[in-house]
Design an enzyme around this catalytic site. Sequence first.
Site, PDB file in Angstrom:
ATOM      1  N   LYS A 149     -30.958-113.700 -72.533  1.00 49.97           N
ATOM      2  CA  LYS A 149     -30.144-113.164 -73.621  1.00 49.97           C
ATOM      3  C   LYS A 149     -28.895-114.004 -73.872  1.00 49.97           C
ATOM      4  CE  LYS A 149     -32.003-108.544 -73.592  1.00 49.97           C
ATOM      5  NZ  LYS A 149     -33.067-108.724 -72.577  1.00 49.97           N
TER       6      LYS A 149
HETATM    7  C1  LIG Z   1     -34.431-108.487 -72.665  1.00 49.12           C
HETATM    8  C2  LIG Z   1     -35.325-109.043 -71.620  1.00 49.12           C
HETATM    9  C3  LIG Z   1     -36.726-109.152 -71.818  1.00 49.12           C
HETATM   10  C4  LIG Z   1     -37.418-108.633 -73.060  1.00 49.12           C
HETATM   11  O1  LIG Z   1     -37.137-109.413 -74.185  1.00 49.12           O
HETATM   12  P1  LIG Z   1     -37.455-108.844 -75.664  1.00 49.12           P
HETATM   13  O2  LIG Z   1     -36.843-109.822 -76.599  1.00 49.12           O
HETATM   14  O3  LIG Z   1     -36.789-107.507 -75.723  1.00 49.12           O
HETATM   15  O4  LIG Z   1     -38.934-108.756 -75.813  1.00 49.12           O
HETATM   16  C5  LIG Z   1     -37.475-109.736 -70.815  1.00 49.12           C
HETATM   17  N1  LIG Z   1     -36.904-110.177 -69.667  1.00 49.12           N
HETATM   18  C6  LIG Z   1     -35.573-110.083 -69.444  1.00 49.12           C
HETATM   19  C7  LIG Z   1     -35.032-110.567 -68.158  1.00 49.12           C
HETATM   20  C8  LIG Z   1     -34.729-109.521 -70.406  1.00 49.12           C
HETATM   21  O5  LIG Z   1     -33.407-109.420 -70.165  1.00 49.12           O
END
Ligand SMILES: *Cc1c(COP(=O)(O)O)cnc(C)c1O
Length: 460
Positions: free
Chosen positions: A109
Site C-alpha cells: 500500500k
Molecule cells: C491490502 C492488501 C492486500 C489486498 O489488496 P487489494 O488491493 O485490496 O486486493 C493484500 N496483501 C496485503 C499485505 C495488503 O495489505
Amino acid sequence: MRYVSTRGRAPELGFADVLLAGLANDGGLYVPSHWPKLTPRRSSAGSYVDRAVEVMLPFVEPDIDEVTLTHLCTEAYSTFRHPAVVPLVQTGANQWVQELFHGPTLAFKDVALQLVGKMFDHVLAQRGQRVTIVGATSGDTGSAAIDGVSGCDNVDIVILYPLGRTSDVQRRQMTTVDAPNAHAVAVEGTFDDCQDLVKAMFNDAAFRERNRLSAVNSINWARVMAQTVYYVVASETFAEPATFVVPTGNFGNVLAGWIAREMGAPIRDFVLASNTNDILTRFVNDGDMTARPVEPTLSPSMDIQVSSNFERLLFEMNGRDGGMTSEQLDQFRQVGRLDVEPDQRSEFVDGTFRAAAFDDDATLSEIERVHADTGMFVDPHTATGTAAARLFGGPDGPPGPMVTLATAHPAKFPDAVEQATGIRPELPPHLSDLFDRHERTQTVANDLDEVQALVESLTR
Ligand SMILES: *Cc1c(COP(=O)(O)O)cnc(C)c1O
C-alpha cells in the site's frame, strides 16, 4: 484526462477533483474516460521513477504537469529502501516474485499512498485549501496512510483503530510517527465500530464540511493508478508476456494490472489468490458472486467479502453502461448476490483471470515450503500467491514468466511465519528500533460525539 462515474450520473471531473473527491456523488467510482496507450520507454536505462512519470502523465494532465509529477514521484519513491523500488527476485525456472514491500510501512500500500499523500498536499497548496483525512483501519491501510501524509502541510489525518485488536507492529507503525498532523486513535470497539464511526462522520454534512473531511481509501482512483506502474515495469523486463499472480482483497491491486494490460503492457493474464474469504475466486471459477460472512484468517488484509474496486471492472464488463452497473449493485446490496450473464462473464474472464483460494492450513504449509525450497520467508498474504503460482505454474503452466506479487514483508506478520517455519523474521534495519520508539496515541469510547469532538480538536 476527464473522468466518468461507474454509475453514470455524476459530473465529469479532471484528475485533481477526482483525487480529492474519492467517491463520485452518485455513489459510483471514477474511471478515466478512456485507457491511454503506453508510450515506449524513453530510455532503456531509465529508473522506476522515469517510467512511473511516463505511465501516469496521461492520467493527471493537465492538472499536474510533467515537471511536477517527476518531483512528486521522486519524493514518494525515495522513501523506498531498495534502489529498484519494487525489485524482481527469481525463485524458479519461470517463477519470479516482485517485492512490493520496501516502503516505510512494509506493505504494498506504500507504493500508492506515498505518492497520493504528496499529490494531496500539492493540489491543496495550489488551491489554498486544507483537508482532514479520516479513516478506519484494521492494520495495513492506516499505517500506510499515516506515513504517506505525515509532514504534509495541508492535510491532517485521524485514523481510528480497534483498541487491542491490531498486531503490535501495525499499531506501533501508526503510533510512533512523529508528525504534528498525524493521529492514531484507539477506539474501545471493533473494526466495524471504527468503520461505522467514520461513515457517521461523513454522513453528518455540517461536520463534514466544517472539518473538510476527506478519505484515501482503496476506491481512490489515484491509488489504483499508482499501482499500474509496477505491472508495466515488471512486464517490460521479460521477452515474453507475463502472468501475474495477485493476492486479492478489495480487487484494487489486480484491477491496476488489468488496466496496465489495457494500456498495452506485455501481460498474458492474471491469477487471483484468495484466502477463505473467496468471493472473487468463486466468481471467476463458477460465476458465483454471493457474499458470505467475513471469516478472520492469517491474512487479515484479504478478509473482505465485498470488494469495492470490483465495481470498476463490472463497469467495463457492462460495456461502460453506468445504468446497468448501478442496477446490478443495487441488487447485490439487497440480496447479497451479483448476477452477471454467463456469456458476458466468460467473454471477460476467459483468457484473462484464473483464481484459487487457500485456507490457513494451506497458507502455513506454503510458507514452510517456500522457506525450505528457496530460503525465503513470505508473509501469509504473499503465500496465497506463491501457492497459486505453484498450482498454475510448472510444466503445464504458461510458457512465459509468472510473477507473484509479494504484498507484505514477512516481519509484518511474524507470528504466522514463526508458526510455519520456527523462525521469527526480523524487522528491516529502518524499523529495528520500532519497539523502542515512543508511542503517541489516545483512546476514545465507541461514541460518535466523543470521536467528533476529538477530530474537531485535532483539525488544524
Ligand atoms: C491490502 C492488501 C492486500 C489486498 O489488496 P487489494 O488491493 O485490496 O486486493 C493484500 N496483501 C496485503 C499485505 C495488503 O495489505
